[in-house]
Design a protein around this motif. Sequence first.
Motif, PDB file in Angstrom:
ATOM      1  N   ALA A 152       0.891  -1.122   0.044  1.00 55.45           N
ATOM      2  CA  ALA A 152       0.029   0.024  -0.123  1.00 55.45           C
ATOM      3  C   ALA A 152       0.912   1.241  -0.051  1.00 55.45           C
ATOM      4  N   PHE A 153       2.172   1.118  -0.076  1.00 53.38           N
ATOM      5  CA  PHE A 153       2.850   2.274   0.137  1.00 53.38           C
ATOM      6  C   PHE A 153       2.829   3.415  -1.115  1.00 53.38           C
ATOM      7  N   CYS A 154       2.263   2.803  -2.225  1.00 54.67           N
ATOM      8  CA  CYS A 154       1.922   3.778  -3.203  1.00 54.67           C
ATOM      9  C   CYS A 154       0.865   4.918  -2.895  1.00 54.67           C
ATOM     10  N   THR A 155       0.116   4.472  -1.999  1.00 49.25           N
ATOM     11  CA  THR A 155      -0.971   5.497  -1.661  1.00 49.25           C
ATOM     12  C   THR A 155      -0.520   6.764  -0.602  1.00 49.25           C
ATOM     13  N   ARG A 156       0.697   6.369  -0.099  1.00 48.75           N
ATOM     14  CA  ARG A 156       1.182   7.435   0.821  1.00 48.75           C
ATOM     15  C   ARG A 156       0.399   7.549   1.863  1.00 48.75           C
ATOM     16  N   GLU A 157      -0.749   6.860   2.351  1.00 47.80           N
ATOM     17  CA  GLU A 157      -1.518   6.933   3.479  1.00 47.80           C
ATOM     18  C   GLU A 157      -0.847   6.315   4.539  1.00 47.80           C
ATOM     19  N   LYS A 158      -0.959   6.914   5.814  1.00 47.87           N
ATOM     20  CA  LYS A 158      -0.199   6.334   6.996  1.00 47.87           C
ATOM     21  C   LYS A 158      -0.917   5.310   7.573  1.00 47.87           C
ATOM     22  N   ARG A 159      -2.341   5.280   7.278  1.00 45.47           N
ATOM     23  CA  ARG A 159      -3.239   4.104   8.010  1.00 45.47           C
ATOM     24  C   ARG A 159      -2.577   2.541   7.762  1.00 45.47           C
ATOM     25  N   TRP A 160      -2.017   2.596   6.673  1.00 45.46           N
ATOM     26  CA  TRP A 160      -1.489   1.182   6.431  1.00 45.46           C
ATOM     27  C   TRP A 160      -0.299   0.727   7.444  1.00 45.46           C
ATOM     28  N   CYS A 161       0.241   1.736   8.156  1.00 48.04           N
ATOM     29  CA  CYS A 161       1.314   1.447   9.218  1.00 48.04           C
ATOM     30  C   CYS A 161       0.698   0.488  10.203  1.00 48.04           C
ATOM     31  N   GLU A 162      -0.596   0.433  10.406  1.00 50.50           N
ATOM     32  CA  GLU A 162      -1.087  -0.548  11.345  1.00 50.50           C
ATOM     33  C   GLU A 162      -0.686  -1.857  11.077  1.00 50.50           C
ATOM     34  N   PHE A 163      -0.347  -2.357  10.089  1.00 51.40           N
ATOM     35  CA  PHE A 163       0.156  -3.594   9.760  1.00 51.40           C
ATOM     36  C   PHE A 163       1.359  -3.838  10.206  1.00 51.40           C
ATOM     37  N   ALA A 164       2.333  -2.824  10.605  1.00 46.12           N
ATOM     38  CA  ALA A 164       3.511  -3.028  11.047  1.00 46.12           C
ATOM     39  C   ALA A 164       3.477  -3.867  12.547  1.00 46.12           C
ATOM     40  N   GLU A 165       4.523  -4.878  12.616  1.00 47.30           N
ATOM     41  CA  GLU A 165       4.395  -5.532  13.703  1.00 47.30           C
ATOM     42  C   GLU A 165       5.863  -5.539  14.320  1.00 47.30           C
ATOM     43  N   PRO A 166       6.157  -5.910  15.525  1.00 48.35           N
ATOM     44  CA  PRO A 166       7.558  -6.172  15.913  1.00 48.35           C
ATOM     45  C   PRO A 166       7.970  -7.372  15.506  1.00 48.35           C
ATOM     46  N   VAL A 167       9.266  -7.493  15.780  1.00 48.02           N
ATOM     47  CA  VAL A 167       9.903  -8.859  15.390  1.00 48.02           C
ATOM     48  C   VAL A 167       9.305 -10.134  16.100  1.00 48.02           C
ATOM     49  N   ASN A 168       8.963  -9.934  17.115  1.00 48.72           N
ATOM     50  CA  ASN A 168       8.170 -11.185  17.863  1.00 48.72           C
ATOM     51  C   ASN A 168       6.722 -10.988  17.881  1.00 48.72           C
ATOM     52  N   GLY A 169       6.037 -10.383  16.709  1.00 50.20           N
ATOM     53  CA  GLY A 169       4.852 -10.183  16.633  1.00 50.20           C
ATOM     54  C   GLY A 169       3.884 -11.267  16.057  1.00 50.20           C
ATOM     55  N   GLU A 170       2.569 -11.051  15.892  1.00 46.33           N
ATOM     56  CA  GLU A 170       1.708 -12.216  15.576  1.00 46.33           C
ATOM     57  C   GLU A 170       2.330 -12.947  14.431  1.00 46.33           C
ATOM     58  N   SER A 171       2.462 -12.317  13.263  1.00 43.63           N
ATOM     59  CA  SER A 171       3.278 -13.078  12.047  1.00 43.63           C
ATOM     60  C   SER A 171       4.088 -13.975  12.372  1.00 43.63           C
ATOM     61  N   THR A 172       5.413 -13.418  13.122  1.00 39.36           N
ATOM     62  CA  THR A 172       6.270 -14.258  13.397  1.00 39.36           C
ATOM     63  C   THR A 172       5.774 -15.598  14.225  1.00 39.36           C
ATOM     64  N   GLN A 173       4.796 -15.208  15.290  1.00 41.63           N
ATOM     65  CA  GLN A 173       4.257 -16.482  16.170  1.00 41.63           C
ATOM     66  C   GLN A 173       3.607 -17.275  15.111  1.00 41.63           C
ATOM     67  N   PHE A 174       2.830 -17.019  14.165  1.00 42.86           N
ATOM     68  CA  PHE A 174       2.288 -17.705  13.112  1.00 42.86           C
ATOM     69  C   PHE A 174       3.303 -18.624  12.461  1.00 42.86           C
ATOM     70  N   LEU A 175       4.225 -18.190  12.154  1.00 42.86           N
ATOM     71  CA  LEU A 175       5.490 -18.767  11.346  1.00 42.86           C
ATOM     72  C   LEU A 175       6.301 -19.759  12.094  1.00 42.86           C
ATOM     73  N   GLN A 176       6.613 -19.322  13.293  1.00 42.32           N
ATOM     74  CA  GLN A 176       7.397 -20.204  14.148  1.00 42.32           C
ATOM     75  C   GLN A 176       6.801 -21.518  14.428  1.00 42.32           C
TER      76      GLN A 176
END
Lengths: 416, 416
Positions: A152-176
């Motif tokens: 979504a970076f093409c939009t330049r809208e900052k609301r997409w920043c919500e998808f950011a996660e810390p290194v030990n976030g949900e997506s990492t836990q999912f893959l672990q």
Amino acid sequence: MEKSEGIEGENGITEEKQGFKDGSICGYDSLHRLLSANLKPQIFQEVSRLILGLNCGRALETIVLPESAKALSSKHDFELQAFSFSADKELLREPRLVRVGLIQNSIALPTTAPFLDQKKAIFEKLGPIIDAAGASGVNILCLQEAWLMPFAFCTREKRWCEFAEPVNGESTQFLQEFAHKYNMVIISPILERDVNHGETLWNTAIIIGNHGNVVGKHRKNHIPRVGDFNESTYYMEGNTGHPVFETAFGKIAVNICYGRHHPLNWLAFGLNGAEIVFNPSATVGELSEPMWPIEARNAAIANSYFVGSINRVGTEIFPNPFTSGDGKPQHPDFGHFYGSSHFSAPDAACTPSLSRFKDGLLISDMDLNLCRQLKDKWGFRMTARYELYADMLARYLKPDFEPQVISDPLLHKKSS
Amino acid sequence: MEKSEGIEGENGITEEKQGFKDGSICGYDSLHRLLSANLKPQIFQEVSRLILGLNCGRALETIVLPESAKALSSKHDFELQAFSFSADKELLREPRLVRVGLIQNSIALPTTAPFLDQKKAIFEKLGPIIDAAGASGVNILCLQEAWLMPFAFCTREKRWCEFAEPVNGESTQFLQEFAHKYNMVIISPILERDVNHGETLWNTAIIIGNHGNVVGKHRKNHIPRVGDFNESTYYMEGNTGHPVFETAFGKIAVNICYGRHHPLNWLAFGLNGAEIVFNPSATVGELSEPMWPIEARNAAIANSYFVGSINRVGTEIFPNPFTSGDGKPQHPDFGHFYGSSHFSAPDAACTPSLSRFKDGLLISDMDLNLCRQLKDKWGFRMTARYELYADMLARYLKPDFEPQVISDPLLHKKSS
């Protein structure tokens, strides 16, 4: 740009029309299939020698995968291809065979869906593909850049920043869980939120070891400022250097997306000893498609390592139209992400690419001994004269750098 | 290797058989022609978009050349092709159109002929091809590597050193006349004899200005030690840095042969401001053919300049058989030099290649403004982070360099 002139599917995923568009065919699946379907076998073989770098003695063999993986591929409608690169047998080292996987995919829900639903849906979509990798005995698996979200970076809208996660976030836990379950190293490129440094965002690849532990991370070194790739709006150049991760299955590194245009970035991972460098990317049609195989293969050749290139697929339609700095009217999409994930080998061979339209898992067996075999054969490290270039770059960095230019003394003389 | 299984012609120049060999066709003329002859036009157009980097809006146009040039091509039996790259029109700069030529050729007499006869014959052979370039209005012309002689370095016999000439030697004088007559810059890659430094030999490109004056020289920076390329037996790494020559028609540089495998060599010419970099080469079939277009095109893309790639053609049979360090029996030839000279542009476009078998002159028009246009578009210079790499290389040069490796702490834990 190959814009959204396609047909919108059930999930909001746009598929390009098969057939002819603007007088050129755009609906073909991959260059390799287009050529194999339209050339006689003997001609196709010679074209493959040049285009895929497959020499007569060194055919690229296909791998037979277990039925369970094939069943997942059929049920969940993703492409599944597997090849094996060859290497010489050595007398003093056993082969170091590794099975490596790349996943490319479109987003799971329209960008207008609630963010939480989008996150859940992408987990649900990727699960069976990762299972297929696990069932196939993949040792190292890499996902695409920012796989958790639309690009979504093409939009330049900052609301997409919500998808950011810390290194030990949900997506990492999912893959672990998958990493542990399948004894598989997984590389997870996400938008990272660095909470310990004032919520700074980074474009980061997290390396999850085969026991499910986080081994480390690498942050994208080079950030594009071109066309719709306004990524510098969201994050800066990475501060993690050029780490090589020593895993149970080999020394790996990650050159994220735009870093593939920088030969020095590829080089630095090589100097640190990488044997496989992954290039998780997000890139679109007219901008980069002809460059796509060239840069990866050149990196593999020049640095005597394997490269795994991944690009997402599909056209992502955003809620609010945006302009692209090209004088054209606002539009709601980024163009078509053309997939075409593939592997390149240090001996100039490469696999056929995954589809330009479809989700897929590409698997390749490789003997990491090939890296040193090519170093010994070509001697690029030995003949590289790095001292010249260390000096050159040090001089170039100075504001008063003077290029080495020899001017013709008769430059302004009229021809007689 | 594509060895001498061909038909020996009148002059001892071996031509590969047309047709099938070892189950694969080897007699085709160029990849481009093979594809255009075997694919439907619309499919060929799409394949060209990917393989030649020709986007829909930017077709590669062919140039109509004067009848006098065509007549020379027919009479002296060399291929003549001409294309034009496109660039955007700028509002503050006039286009800087340059017509550039590349010559590829086989040797003129068998290697067994008296050296003086070989020299005379190669002058006689090249004369009409250079005349065709002059008649076509070529501004900058580049000959192939060591054009004055057979590529005899595979033999390791020192008698071939006799072909070496000083910068102001006979071959330079021969070309100076053409340069002056046609108002044409000529790049002449020869085996150089440095009389002022104790008869040292170098692999050197001499730049002759459009008034017939010698502008300068560049000596090959990287010397191969691979297979039959035993060139380090004859000359060492060059000591001329990475000069860019400011000529009446643009800033040019020369990356000689094996230097094309070194991305840093390409980079250094770019940092010094080159707009066209020539890569005069001599390279054979199985060793390098799949790498040939990749490295040149990658250099053009990464450095935002044009590249002119030249490879000699034919199979050269030497008087005394030699071994190649590959355990195979002695043999009298080097393999087939596959020609395939071509131009690459900074926007990822490239021209079709000249024949794999025949002498040829390839001409291309290019607007040098395209270089800066691509720099502005992609911003590779701006985003390159050279300070990281200057530091990295300086550290790497130290004998106690420690690579940046992050080891999985569970590396030796057995999987559960």
